[in-house]
Write a protein that holds these residues in place. Structure first.
Motif, PDB file in Angstrom:
ATOM      1  N   ARG B 110       0.823  -1.201   0.000  1.00 16.94           N
ATOM      2  CA  ARG B 110       0.000   0.000   0.000  1.00 16.94           C
ATOM      3  C   ARG B 110       0.867   1.266   0.000  1.00 16.94           C
ATOM      4  O   ARG B 110       0.533   2.255  -0.637  1.00 16.94           O
ATOM      5  CB  ARG B 110      -0.918   0.028   1.236  1.00 16.94           C
ATOM      6  CG  ARG B 110      -2.065  -0.934   1.243  1.00 16.94           C
ATOM      7  CD  ARG B 110      -3.056  -0.695   0.122  1.00 16.94           C
ATOM      8  NE  ARG B 110      -3.249   0.699  -0.146  1.00 16.94           N
ATOM      9  CZ  ARG B 110      -3.401   1.223  -1.359  1.00 16.94           C
ATOM     10  NH1 ARG B 110      -3.387   0.460  -2.415  1.00 16.94           N
ATOM     11  NH2 ARG B 110      -3.569   2.504  -1.517  1.00 16.94           N
ATOM     12  N   VAL B 111       1.979   1.202   0.727  1.00 19.23           N
ATOM     13  CA  VAL B 111       2.889   2.365   0.767  1.00 19.23           C
ATOM     14  C   VAL B 111       3.430   2.627  -0.630  1.00 19.23           C
ATOM     15  O   VAL B 111       3.398   3.760  -1.134  1.00 19.23           O
ATOM     16  CB  VAL B 111       4.042   2.124   1.773  1.00 19.23           C
ATOM     17  CG1 VAL B 111       5.143   3.156   1.605  1.00 19.23           C
ATOM     18  CG2 VAL B 111       3.515   2.160   3.201  1.00 19.23           C
ATOM     19  N   ALA B 112       3.898   1.555  -1.287  1.00 18.86           N
ATOM     20  CA  ALA B 112       4.456   1.714  -2.642  1.00 18.86           C
ATOM     21  C   ALA B 112       3.386   2.235  -3.598  1.00 18.86           C
ATOM     22  O   ALA B 112       3.656   3.122  -4.423  1.00 18.86           O
ATOM     23  CB  ALA B 112       5.012   0.380  -3.120  1.00 18.86           C
ATOM     24  N   ALA B 113       2.172   1.706  -3.461  1.00 24.69           N
ATOM     25  CA  ALA B 113       1.096   2.111  -4.379  1.00 24.69           C
ATOM     26  C   ALA B 113       0.721   3.579  -4.189  1.00 24.69           C
ATOM     27  O   ALA B 113       0.535   4.309  -5.167  1.00 24.69           O
ATOM     28  CB  ALA B 113      -0.124   1.222  -4.161  1.00 24.69           C
ATOM     29  N   SER B 114       0.612   4.008  -2.939  1.00 23.60           N
ATOM     30  CA  SER B 114       0.186   5.401  -2.726  1.00 23.60           C
ATOM     31  C   SER B 114       1.298   6.376  -3.111  1.00 23.60           C
ATOM     32  O   SER B 114       1.019   7.474  -3.600  1.00 23.60           O
ATOM     33  CB  SER B 114      -0.272   5.622  -1.284  1.00 23.60           C
ATOM     34  OG  SER B 114       0.762   5.363  -0.401  1.00 23.60           O
ATOM     35  N   ILE B 115       2.547   5.968  -2.893  1.00 24.44           N
ATOM     36  CA  ILE B 115       3.654   6.845  -3.297  1.00 24.44           C
ATOM     37  C   ILE B 115       3.698   6.955  -4.829  1.00 24.44           C
ATOM     38  O   ILE B 115       3.912   8.034  -5.394  1.00 24.44           O
ATOM     39  CB  ILE B 115       4.993   6.313  -2.734  1.00 24.44           C
ATOM     40  CG1 ILE B 115       5.054   6.565  -1.222  1.00 24.44           C
ATOM     41  CG2 ILE B 115       6.176   6.971  -3.417  1.00 24.44           C
ATOM     42  CD1 ILE B 115       6.268   5.988  -0.536  1.00 24.44           C
ATOM     43  N   GLU B 116       3.442   5.837  -5.474  1.00 18.91           N
ATOM     44  CA  GLU B 116       3.432   5.849  -6.940  1.00 18.91           C
ATOM     45  C   GLU B 116       2.279   6.718  -7.458  1.00 18.91           C
ATOM     46  O   GLU B 116       2.416   7.441  -8.434  1.00 18.91           O
ATOM     47  CB  GLU B 116       3.288   4.415  -7.455  1.00 18.91           C
ATOM     48  CG  GLU B 116       3.500   4.334  -8.965  1.00 18.91           C
ATOM     49  CD  GLU B 116       3.305   2.933  -9.493  1.00 18.91           C
ATOM     50  OE1 GLU B 116       3.104   2.015  -8.685  1.00 18.91           O
ATOM     51  OE2 GLU B 116       3.340   2.784 -10.726  1.00 18.91           O
ATOM     52  N   ARG B 117       1.178   6.632  -6.767  1.00 23.02           N
ATOM     53  CA  ARG B 117      -0.006   7.373  -7.207  1.00 23.02           C
ATOM     54  C   ARG B 117       0.230   8.883  -7.229  1.00 23.02           C
ATOM     55  O   ARG B 117      -0.330   9.592  -8.054  1.00 23.02           O
ATOM     56  CB  ARG B 117      -1.169   7.039  -6.279  1.00 23.02           C
ATOM     57  CG  ARG B 117      -2.453   7.615  -6.715  1.00 23.02           C
ATOM     58  CD  ARG B 117      -3.595   6.767  -6.287  1.00 23.02           C
ATOM     59  NE  ARG B 117      -4.705   6.963  -7.188  1.00 23.02           N
ATOM     60  CZ  ARG B 117      -5.922   6.507  -6.974  1.00 23.02           C
ATOM     61  NH1 ARG B 117      -6.161   5.792  -5.925  1.00 23.02           N
ATOM     62  NH2 ARG B 117      -6.862   6.749  -7.838  1.00 23.02           N
ATOM     63  N   VAL B 118       1.050   9.353  -6.314  1.00 25.98           N
ATOM     64  CA  VAL B 118       1.324  10.796  -6.297  1.00 25.98           C
ATOM     65  C   VAL B 118       2.626  11.131  -7.050  1.00 25.98           C
ATOM     66  O   VAL B 118       3.106  12.258  -6.991  1.00 25.98           O
ATOM     67  CB  VAL B 118       1.414  11.351  -4.840  1.00 25.98           C
ATOM     68  CG1 VAL B 118       0.090  11.188  -4.127  1.00 25.98           C
ATOM     69  CG2 VAL B 118       2.523  10.676  -4.056  1.00 25.98           C
ATOM     70  N   GLY B 119       3.166  10.137  -7.734  1.00 25.94           N
ATOM     71  CA  GLY B 119       4.340  10.371  -8.570  1.00 25.94           C
ATOM     72  C   GLY B 119       5.610  10.628  -7.804  1.00 25.94           C
ATOM     73  O   GLY B 119       6.486  11.364  -8.251  1.00 25.94           O
ATOM     74  N   MET B 120       5.740  10.014  -6.625  1.00 33.46           N
ATOM     75  CA  MET B 120       6.925  10.269  -5.802  1.00 33.46           C
ATOM     76  C   MET B 120       7.860   9.067  -5.722  1.00 33.46           C
ATOM     77  O   MET B 120       8.825   9.093  -4.950  1.00 33.46           O
ATOM     78  CB  MET B 120       6.484  10.669  -4.390  1.00 33.46           C
ATOM     79  CG  MET B 120       5.998  12.099  -4.271  1.00 33.46           C
ATOM     80  SD  MET B 120       7.302  13.288  -4.586  1.00 33.46           S
ATOM     81  CE  MET B 120       8.279  13.106  -3.105  1.00 33.46           C
TER      82      MET B 120
END
Lengths: 334, 306
Positions: B110-120
């Motif tokens: 989930r951490v990887a997914a949410s970070i990816e979602r905001v382009g970080m």
């Protein structure tokens, strides 16, 4: 709280106070995760572990932790010296002239109080001064308290993290010293003479972490700067110590043995007095007289109830002060 | 999803929010108002950081104040920094995921997914201290998204962002709203909000001024005639023709060499339905056609009398 299924979630909303039905989000397919979320009791541990992790990552922590074993190493040296001497001569050993009472407990009292007074105090400042002050400065409480975490969870987590970090440094070396003494004095009746020493040792080793952690939380919560929080605590710690010692010296100049309680009316004194009582030892202080030269005066432990109450009072005051201050928002008073 | 029922909040003698009643459902809703309007107080009420002095606030049917059951389904991105400079972005989001109750591999995912979602993703292992304002804003949004909340609350999320980051964050928020989440975004910059949503809650001096679609709100403001700007090389002829219509109150040219005409009418719907026929009949060449009144700026100005 555990995660509910999407269908359960969609039915979970209740009517509004006015009786109108609150809008439901029936379609929760946007969720990428609908598994369990761990219970609330799990969350204070997250805060505690973050403090512990952050402390263990600091090189200064390891430096101070290593330095704080110096009193224990010194005791090991004393034990080694005393083991070279004939039986019964240890009391006359100048290295061991720092206490009265239980024979072996003296070693641990000396190590714990020496460690607590300086090294552990510095370590507590390093780890604890910023524990809440850094959150205040970063406004991190806004985020922390928007998670399913109550103020009590947050405070318990901070306290537990700080306490655990300091307890590691006091209990670890104390246990190693205990093992060393066990092997050295096994044949001299170490376990037989003081069978409960391990329990008393653990109790005594936890007193400094409890007091330091609680008071530092209080100072940290009332500041936005870790440096200022640390300076305030250091000020109170040393000023109260100097004031109590001065009062003891002035009020009981004729007979130091009578004013033991006054000597312990400070943060450091409350810790030392409680540790002395738990270990069942007193201390020896040197008095210099012009004609007689130096003489040793034996001081019995202070009244246990009073110093315990003082230590607990300080700890509770620190935690209550922190609890009063922790809030996610700055409240404007009109 | 969110219900304010005559909710008020005072700070001593200062009124933060005054007798607000409104319902906010799924989708993206913008909470608008100038500085000091009560937006942040309203957000703090709905995120359970303060409790109302009077009235009630319900989120998912429950009172949000210090209520972990509500907070477990809520993601909050505050206006202020709320970050530790010595942590990496990934560590920060992981800590927040843990506080939300995620553990183990699911947490990492989930951490990887949410970070990816905001382009970080490329910057997630760098210390936050080295982040730009836009990066900080995005990592804060990532922590708010990490536990897949049903309600996402963002306080001034576009503050300090450069135009590119602004566009990206706006797109992200719009997408989150389109997915069916309830997304509440506060802002005092109207044109920023306009690019994201037309569903607004307008606050002014602690009071709720209006709620709903910008166009619908505008239509309800009878006090001010509706303005329509038409750009055409035949401005004078068009103005003359439009003044013949009974529901047109005025027609104003933009100068001697007029290239546009601004019409005022109290019956915009009738005007919009008949205008194409007029253009076709009299063979007007129209370059552009818009209503400045349908902007948030205009609605806001009318409502607050600015």
């Amino acid at each position: 709280m555990t995660g509910a299924s999407p269908s359960e979630r969609s039915q979970a909303a209740s009517p509004s106070p006015a009786g109108a039905v609150v809008s439901h989000v029936a379609d929760l397919t946007y969720r990428g995760y609908d598994g369990p979320l761990y219970a609330r009791s799990f969350r204070w541990r997250v805060v505690a572990l973050s403090i512990l992790r952050s402390a263990l990552r600091k090189p200064a922590f390891w430096l101070l932790a290593a330095a704080s074993t110096i009193p224990h190493l010194f005791v090991v040296f004393q034990v080694f010296m005393s083991s070279l001497m004939p039986a019964g001569a240890s009391r006359e050993n100048p290295f061991l002239g720092s206490g009265v009472g239980s024979k072996y407990a003296l070693y641990f009292h000396q190590a714990i109080t020496s460690q607590s007074f300086f090294w552990l105090f510095l370590l507590a400042l390093l780890v604890g001064a910023g524990s809440i002050a850094a959150d205040n400065r970063a406004n991190a409480l806004l985020v922390y308290l928007s998670k399913p975490l109550t103020k009590t969870d947050y405070l318990v987590g901070k306290w537990a993290g700080l306490f655990a970090t300091l307890a590691l440094v006091t209990v670890g070396p104390a246990l190693l010293l205990y093992v060393y003494c066990l092997f050295t004095f096994q044949s001299e009746g170490f376990l037989r003479e003081e069978p409960l020493l391990i329990v008393r040792l653990l109790g005594a080793a936890l007193v400094p972490p409890i007091v330091h952690a609680s008071l530092l939380l209080g100072f940290s919560a009332w500041n936005r700067s870790p440096a200022v929080a640390g300076a305030c605590y250091a000020g109170v710690y040393f000023v109260s110590f100097v004031a109590a010692m001065t009062a003891w010296g002035v009020l009981h100049r004729g007979d130091f043995a009578k004013g033991v309680l006054v000597r312990h009316l400070s943060v450091a004194g409350a810790i030392d007095g409680t540790v002395q009582n738990i270990l069942g030892v007193g201390i020896r202080v040197m008095k210099w007289q012009r004609r007689q030269g130096p003489t040793w005066i034996e001081l019995q432990p202070p009244d246990f109830a009073v110093v315990l109450l003082l230590a607990l009072g300080l700890a509770v005051a620190g935690v209550v002060a922190a609890r009063l201050r922790i809030r996610a928002v700055e409240v404007v008073r009109g | 999803m969110i219900v304010f029922e005559r909710a008020s909040r005072w700070y001593g003698q200062v009124i933060g929010v005054n007798d607000v009643t409104c319902h906010i459902g799924a989708g993206l809703t913008a909470l608008l108002g100038p500085n000091g309007a009560g937006k942040s107080t309203l957000l703090k009420l709905l995120t359970g950081q303060i409790r109302p002095t009077a009235g009630t606030v319900r989120v998912f049917g429950m009172a949000p104040f210090a209520n972990p059951a509500v907070l477990a389904r809520l993601g909050y991105c505050p206006d202020s920094e709320a970050l530790y400079d010595d942590q990496t972005g990934e560590e920060f989001v992981t800590l927040m995921a843990s506080l939300s109750g995620l553990v183990g591999q699911e947490r990492s995912r989930r951490v990887a997914a949410s970070i990816e979602r905001v382009g970080m993703t490329p910057h997630s292992r760098r210390k936050i201290g080295g982040y730009s304002k836009g990066m900080r804003q995005r990592i804060k949004i990532a922590q708010a998204l990490v536990h897949e909340p049903d309600l996402l609350v963002l306080d001034e999320p576009l503050n300090g962002l450069d135009p590119v980051a602004r566009h990206e964050v706006s797109e992200l928020l719009r997408h989150l709203g389109d997915e069916g989440r309830c997304v509440v975004v506060s802002s005092h910059i109207l044109h920023e909000v306009e690019t994201m949503t037309r569903n607004i809650v307008l606050m002014y001096r602690g009071r709720l001024m209006a709620q709903g679609d910008v166009t619908a709100i505008r239509a309800l403001i009878d006090r001010h005639p509706h303005r329509i700007m038409i750009e055409t090389p035949d401005a004078r002829r068009l103005a003359r023709r439009l003044l013949e219509l009974p529901y047109v109150l005025s027609a104003r040219l933009d100068g001697i060499e007029a290239s546009s005409v601004e019409v005022e009418t109290r019956a915009p719907e009738t005007f919009y339905s008949e205008f194409p026929a007029i253009v076709m009949e009299d063979n007007f060449r129209i370059r552009a056609f818009h209503s400045p009144d349908n902007t948030l700026e205009a609605v806001f100005a009318y409502l607050v009398g600015a």
